[in-house]
Write an enzyme that holds these catalytic residues in place. Sequence first.
Site, PDB file in Angstrom:
ATOM      1  N   GLY A  93       2.856   2.592  10.646  1.00  0.00           N
ATOM      2  CA  GLY A  93       3.396   3.509  10.679  1.00  0.00           C
ATOM      3  C   GLY A  93       4.263   3.992  11.874  1.00  0.00           C
ATOM      4  O   GLY A  93       4.960   5.076  12.111  1.00  0.00           O
TER       5      GLY A  93
ATOM      6  N   ASN B 220       1.019  -1.281  -0.146  1.00  0.00           N
ATOM      7  CA  ASN B 220      -0.119   0.091   0.124  1.00  0.00           C
ATOM      8  C   ASN B 220       1.007   1.188  -0.051  1.00  0.00           C
ATOM      9  O   ASN B 220       1.644   1.629   1.083  1.00  0.00           O
ATOM     10  CB  ASN B 220      -0.774  -0.115   1.231  1.00  0.00           C
ATOM     11  CG  ASN B 220      -1.642   1.440   1.305  1.00  0.00           C
ATOM     12  OD1 ASN B 220      -1.596   1.944   0.426  1.00  0.00           O
ATOM     13  ND2 ASN B 220      -2.521   1.309   2.510  1.00  0.00           N
TER      14      ASN B 220
ATOM     15  N   SER C 249       3.513  -1.954  10.219  1.00  0.00           N
ATOM     16  CA  SER C 249       5.014  -2.014  10.548  1.00  0.00           C
ATOM     17  C   SER C 249       5.649  -3.486  10.456  1.00  0.00           C
ATOM     18  O   SER C 249       6.431  -3.876  10.882  1.00  0.00           O
ATOM     19  CB  SER C 249       5.323  -1.869  12.102  1.00  0.00           C
ATOM     20  OG  SER C 249       4.903  -0.219  12.185  1.00  0.00           O
TER      21      SER C 249
ATOM     22  N   LYS D 112       0.127   4.386  -0.392  1.00  0.00           N
ATOM     23  CA  LYS D 112      -0.373   5.257   0.355  1.00  0.00           C
ATOM     24  C   LYS D 112      -0.379   6.687  -0.724  1.00  0.00           C
ATOM     25  O   LYS D 112      -0.321   6.550  -1.775  1.00  0.00           O
ATOM     26  CB  LYS D 112       0.146   5.845   1.771  1.00  0.00           C
ATOM     27  CG  LYS D 112      -0.305   4.277   2.648  1.00  0.00           C
ATOM     28  CD  LYS D 112       0.070   4.619   3.909  1.00  0.00           C
ATOM     29  CE  LYS D 112      -0.361   3.322   4.794  1.00  0.00           C
ATOM     30  NZ  LYS D 112      -0.291   3.211   5.979  1.00  0.00           N
TER      31      LYS D 112
ATOM     32  N   GLU E  30      -5.107  -4.669  10.642  1.00  0.00           N
ATOM     33  CA  GLU E  30      -4.250  -3.855  10.951  1.00  0.00           C
ATOM     34  C   GLU E  30      -4.557  -3.022  12.167  1.00  0.00           C
ATOM     35  O   GLU E  30      -5.199  -2.198  12.186  1.00  0.00           O
ATOM     36  CB  GLU E  30      -4.198  -2.905   9.606  1.00  0.00           C
ATOM     37  CG  GLU E  30      -3.988  -3.341   8.109  1.00  0.00           C
ATOM     38  CD  GLU E  30      -3.348  -2.181   7.134  1.00  0.00           C
ATOM     39  OE1 GLU E  30      -2.301  -2.415   6.826  1.00  0.00           O
ATOM     40  OE2 GLU E  30      -3.899  -1.174   7.153  1.00  0.00           O
TER      41      GLU E  30
ATOM     42  N   HIS F 109      -9.603   1.178   4.842  1.00  0.00           N
ATOM     43  CA  HIS F 109      -8.339   1.258   5.515  1.00  0.00           C
ATOM     44  C   HIS F 109      -8.408   2.142   6.804  1.00  0.00           C
ATOM     45  O   HIS F 109      -9.326   3.243   6.578  1.00  0.00           O
ATOM     46  CB  HIS F 109      -7.427   1.976   4.777  1.00  0.00           C
ATOM     47  CG  HIS F 109      -5.812   1.897   5.240  1.00  0.00           C
ATOM     48  ND1 HIS F 109      -5.229   2.815   5.947  1.00  0.00           N
ATOM     49  CD2 HIS F 109      -4.635   0.979   5.273  1.00  0.00           C
ATOM     50  CE1 HIS F 109      -4.140   2.535   6.494  1.00  0.00           C
ATOM     51  NE2 HIS F 109      -3.800   1.387   5.957  1.00  0.00           N
TER      52      HIS F 109
ATOM     53  N   GLU G 142      -6.880   4.721   7.807  1.00  0.00           N
ATOM     54  CA  GLU G 142      -6.695   6.261   7.555  1.00  0.00           C
ATOM     55  C   GLU G 142      -8.040   6.757   6.730  1.00  0.00           C
ATOM     56  O   GLU G 142      -8.401   7.872   7.222  1.00  0.00           O
ATOM     57  CB  GLU G 142      -5.441   6.295   6.611  1.00  0.00           C
ATOM     58  CG  GLU G 142      -4.287   6.207   7.428  1.00  0.00           C
ATOM     59  CD  GLU G 142      -3.128   5.506   6.865  1.00  0.00           C
ATOM     60  OE1 GLU G 142      -3.182   5.506   5.400  1.00  0.00           O
ATOM     61  OE2 GLU G 142      -2.101   4.797   7.319  1.00  0.00           O
TER      62      GLU G 142
HETATM   63  P1  13P Z   1       3.150   0.443   7.694  1.00  0.00           P
HETATM   64  O1  13P Z   1       3.680  -0.656   7.115  1.00  0.00           O
HETATM   65  O2  13P Z   1       3.827   1.874   7.224  1.00  0.00           O
HETATM   66  O3  13P Z   1       2.879   0.431   9.356  1.00  0.00           O
HETATM   67  O4  13P Z   1       1.630   0.708   7.079  1.00  0.00           O
HETATM   68  C1  13P Z   1       0.692  -0.461   7.147  1.00  0.00           C
HETATM   69  C2  13P Z   1      -0.377   0.033   6.498  1.00  0.00           C
HETATM   70  O5  13P Z   1      -1.092   0.988   6.595  1.00  0.00           O
HETATM   71  C3  13P Z   1      -0.769  -0.665   5.001  1.00  0.00           C
HETATM   72  O6  13P Z   1      -2.036  -0.583   4.839  1.00  0.00           O
END
Ligand code: 13P
Length: 256
Positions: free
Chosen positions: A175, A11, A215, A13, A169, A97, A99
């Site tokens: 992150g 992803n 992560s 982003k 997640e 997601h 976010e």
């Molecule tokens: P990270 O791997 O940067 O923690 O992000 C995970 C994520 O949100 C994947 O959709």
Amino acid sequence: MSQRKKLLAGNWKMNKTSADAGALVREITAAAGQRTDVDIVVCPPFTALESAGKMLDGSAVRLGAQNLHPEKNGAFTGEISADMLRALFVSHVILGHSERRTLFAESDAFINLKVLAALKHQLRPIFCVGETLAEREAGATLRVVQTQVERGLVGVAKEQATEVAVAYEPVWAIGTGKVATKEQAQEVHAFIRSLLTKHFGDAVAQKIRILYGGSMKPSNAPELLAQPDIDGGLIGGASLEARSFVELVTAAAAAK
Ligand code: 13P
């Protein structure tokens, strides 16, 4: 041995211009483009789907989007429909997601419409769920995940359910560099599979892939991917560089 082939999705982003995306895809396909022992998906931003898709031509790596709007077309300024994605040879789409849930106030009901729209248009949802730190600390993890799974998958037919991958997640691990332990992740993954079993029956639930995200890196992936109900990863930061993403693909292949 699990009957589920591991799935590794990147992803990206809101990262990479169209040109940057082409370069990253070129590196990924050079190193892993012919692998068929792991399903690999890259999910660039909308503006890079076309250039990334061209670079993927002839490889086994699939193209994913990061969102869609459930309506077919119309007055939805700034939105993208499933048809538009299909026209760019997109096969997968990340939905729900955290976010999008938190920063863009997406509800379970709206995410459910997106899941149904994706399936109707032969797009495979990577459907995300997960608890916040406050919810985990309050002991509400399983309840939160149950609500998200049940509401997000309302109306999904048993025959289509294996097209869906669920991504667990934990929001506190996204992150942050704080990864769930293999025990924490396995507990929630097994719980999600039990919900899927209740909903779709055991035969179908055994085929649905449940990905871990938060992560995930080459250093922590092997022990996570070795868990019985962890069928792959949804990778943020470590998917933005070919080297770490390809190392994760290798780890997924070794964890079969
Ligand atoms: P990270 O791997 O940067 O923690 O992000 C995970 C994520 O949100 C994947 O959709």
